[in-house]
Scaffold this active site. Structure first.
Site, PDB file in Angstrom:
ATOM      1  N   SER A 197      28.252   3.282  77.988  1.00 52.30           N
ATOM      2  CA  SER A 197      27.814   4.624  78.390  1.00 52.30           C
ATOM      3  C   SER A 197      26.532   4.984  77.649  1.00 52.30           C
ATOM      4  O   SER A 197      26.493   4.958  76.408  1.00 52.30           O
ATOM      5  CB  SER A 197      28.877   5.669  78.034  1.00 52.30           C
ATOM      6  N   HIS A 257      27.082   2.947  82.542  1.00 51.95           N
ATOM      7  CA  HIS A 257      27.834   4.178  82.800  1.00 51.95           C
ATOM      8  C   HIS A 257      26.963   5.375  82.431  1.00 51.95           C
ATOM      9  O   HIS A 257      26.480   5.466  81.284  1.00 51.95           O
ATOM     10  CB  HIS A 257      29.117   4.170  81.957  1.00 51.95           C
ATOM     11  N   ASP A 260      26.684   9.318  82.083  1.00 54.09           N
ATOM     12  CA  ASP A 260      27.518  10.518  81.943  1.00 54.09           C
ATOM     13  C   ASP A 260      26.741  11.799  82.230  1.00 54.09           C
ATOM     14  O   ASP A 260      26.001  12.299  81.380  1.00 54.09           O
ATOM     15  CB  ASP A 260      28.100  10.578  80.524  1.00 54.09           C
ATOM     16  N   MET A 305      26.608  15.671  82.705  1.00 53.16           N
ATOM     17  CA  MET A 305      27.395  16.842  82.281  1.00 53.16           C
ATOM     18  C   MET A 305      26.595  18.115  82.565  1.00 53.16           C
ATOM     19  O   MET A 305      25.385  18.148  82.311  1.00 53.16           O
ATOM     20  CB  MET A 305      27.686  16.761  80.782  1.00 53.16           C
ATOM     21  N   HIS A 354      29.019   9.066  86.434  1.00 54.23           N
ATOM     22  CA  HIS A 354      30.230   9.845  86.179  1.00 54.23           C
ATOM     23  C   HIS A 354      29.842  11.320  86.180  1.00 54.23           C
ATOM     24  O   HIS A 354      29.201  11.797  85.241  1.00 54.23           O
ATOM     25  CB  HIS A 354      30.809   9.419  84.814  1.00 54.23           C
ATOM     26  N   MET A 381      30.531  14.870  85.578  1.00 55.34           N
ATOM     27  CA  MET A 381      31.373  15.875  84.932  1.00 55.34           C
ATOM     28  C   MET A 381      30.728  17.225  85.226  1.00 55.34           C
ATOM     29  O   MET A 381      30.157  17.888  84.352  1.00 55.34           O
ATOM     30  CB  MET A 381      31.489  15.604  83.423  1.00 55.34           C
ATOM     31  N   MET A 411      40.400   9.102  82.160  1.00 55.28           N
ATOM     32  CA  MET A 411      39.801   9.621  80.926  1.00 55.28           C
ATOM     33  C   MET A 411      40.774   9.435  79.776  1.00 55.28           C
ATOM     34  O   MET A 411      41.919   9.889  79.846  1.00 55.28           O
ATOM     35  CB  MET A 411      39.458  11.111  81.067  1.00 55.28           C
ATOM     36  N   GLY A 452      33.244  15.308  77.638  1.00 54.59           N
ATOM     37  CA  GLY A 452      32.189  16.156  77.073  1.00 54.59           C
ATOM     38  C   GLY A 452      31.412  15.482  75.967  1.00 54.59           C
ATOM     39  O   GLY A 452      30.245  15.798  75.749  1.00 54.59           O
ATOM     40  N   PHE A 453      32.055  14.514  75.277  1.00 57.16           N
ATOM     41  CA  PHE A 453      31.364  13.940  74.114  1.00 57.16           C
ATOM     42  C   PHE A 453      31.722  12.473  73.921  1.00 57.16           C
ATOM     43  O   PHE A 453      32.785  12.030  74.325  1.00 57.16           O
ATOM     44  CB  PHE A 453      31.753  14.727  72.839  1.00 57.16           C
ATOM     45  N   ASP A 499      37.833   5.384  80.331  1.00 56.52           N
ATOM     46  CA  ASP A 499      36.643   6.057  79.829  1.00 56.52           C
ATOM     47  C   ASP A 499      36.939   6.919  78.606  1.00 56.52           C
ATOM     48  O   ASP A 499      37.490   8.011  78.709  1.00 56.52           O
ATOM     49  CB  ASP A 499      36.058   6.940  80.950  1.00 56.52           C
ATOM     50  N   GLY A 532      30.891   3.786  74.717  1.00 58.70           N
ATOM     51  CA  GLY A 532      29.626   4.415  74.331  1.00 58.70           C
ATOM     52  C   GLY A 532      29.357   4.175  72.850  1.00 58.70           C
ATOM     53  O   GLY A 532      28.558   3.308  72.482  1.00 58.70           O
TER      54      GLY A 532
END
Ligand code: DX5
Ligand code: ZN
Length: 218
Positions: A9, A34, A36, A38, A67, A69, A138, A143-144, A174, A196
């Site tokens: 990630s 990946h 992310d 957000m 992904h 979010m 998940m 978020g982090f 993930d 990540g």
């Protein structure tokens, strides 16, 4: 043994140098990249959007695994498809019309992924199985990066593997994947592992342990 795919990630990569970071992880054997996304609404963090995806696409030789979010999702699907996403994953929890969202992702020419937060069960996805190509489990609350793996999700993966049967659906894990947790999820039936912080530890590129005997030899 099934060959497990590794999807680093870029959330944990150097945000000032995505091109170089992506080239380095692909040189180290990353199978997917990946991404992310957000929105600071669905999750309490804000990362990047379609312009960044478009900018990094030329650096990705493998698969761009986006992904989302974000909530709402539907109005942004085409933008991520046009940015070059191969897989677009939306959260079951992001809105009331997930069946339509998955149809729209496939309609935009991408593989359709469904992400489930740790608290979400699998009993409500029976009528979605024919609309999706990937289920993203998940193993942290989204978020982090750098959070602790939530072990209760191992049981969810086992149940999903049984539910999927011989359908061509990938199970992606993930969050919190390390050389210690990766084998647990591989044994439970996962196909793709997102990593990540384990890969970009300390903000620089790749931790050979993640690519070492612990995972690729599974
Ligand atoms: C969290 C993201 C994950 C995260 C994984 O909301 O969806 O992909 O970046 O990071 P690690 O592997 O550090 O848990
Ligand atoms: Zn993710």
């Amino acid at each position: 043994d099934r060959s497990i795919k590794i999807a680093p990630s870029i959330l944990s990569a150097d945000f000032a140098d995505f091109g170089r970071e992506i080239q380095a992880i692909e040189a180290q054997g990353a199978d997917w990249v990946h991404v992310d996304v957000m929105d600071g609404h669905f999750v309490p963090n804000l990362t990047f959007g379609p312009p960044l995806c478009k900018a990094i696409r030329p650096h990705i030789k493998t698969v761009m695994d986006v992904h989302l979010m974000i909530s709402p999702v539907d109005q942004y699907i085409d933008a991520y498809a046009e940015a070059g996403a191969d897989v677009i994953t939306a959260h079951l929890e992001a809105g009331p019309h997930i069946h339509r969202t998955l149809q729209a992702i496939r309609g935009a020419g991408c593989k359709a992924g469904l992400a489930l937060n740790p608290g979400t069960g699998i009993e409500q996805i029976d009528y979605l199985l024919d609309q999706l190509d990937l289920i993203c489990v998940m193993t942290v609350n989204p978020g982090f990066g750098g959070q602790k793996f939530i072990h209760s999700q191992i049981d969810k993966v086992r149940k999903l593997r049984a539910m999927i049967g011989d359908r061509p659906i990938h199970i992606e894990i993930d969050g919190g994947i390390t050389p210690e947790t990766a084998p647990l999820m591989a044994a439970a039936g996962a196909d793709v592992l997102v990593a990540g912080s384990a890969v970009f530890k300390g903000g620089s590129v790749t931790n050979p342990d993640v690519y070492g005997r612990n995972i690729t030899a599974i």
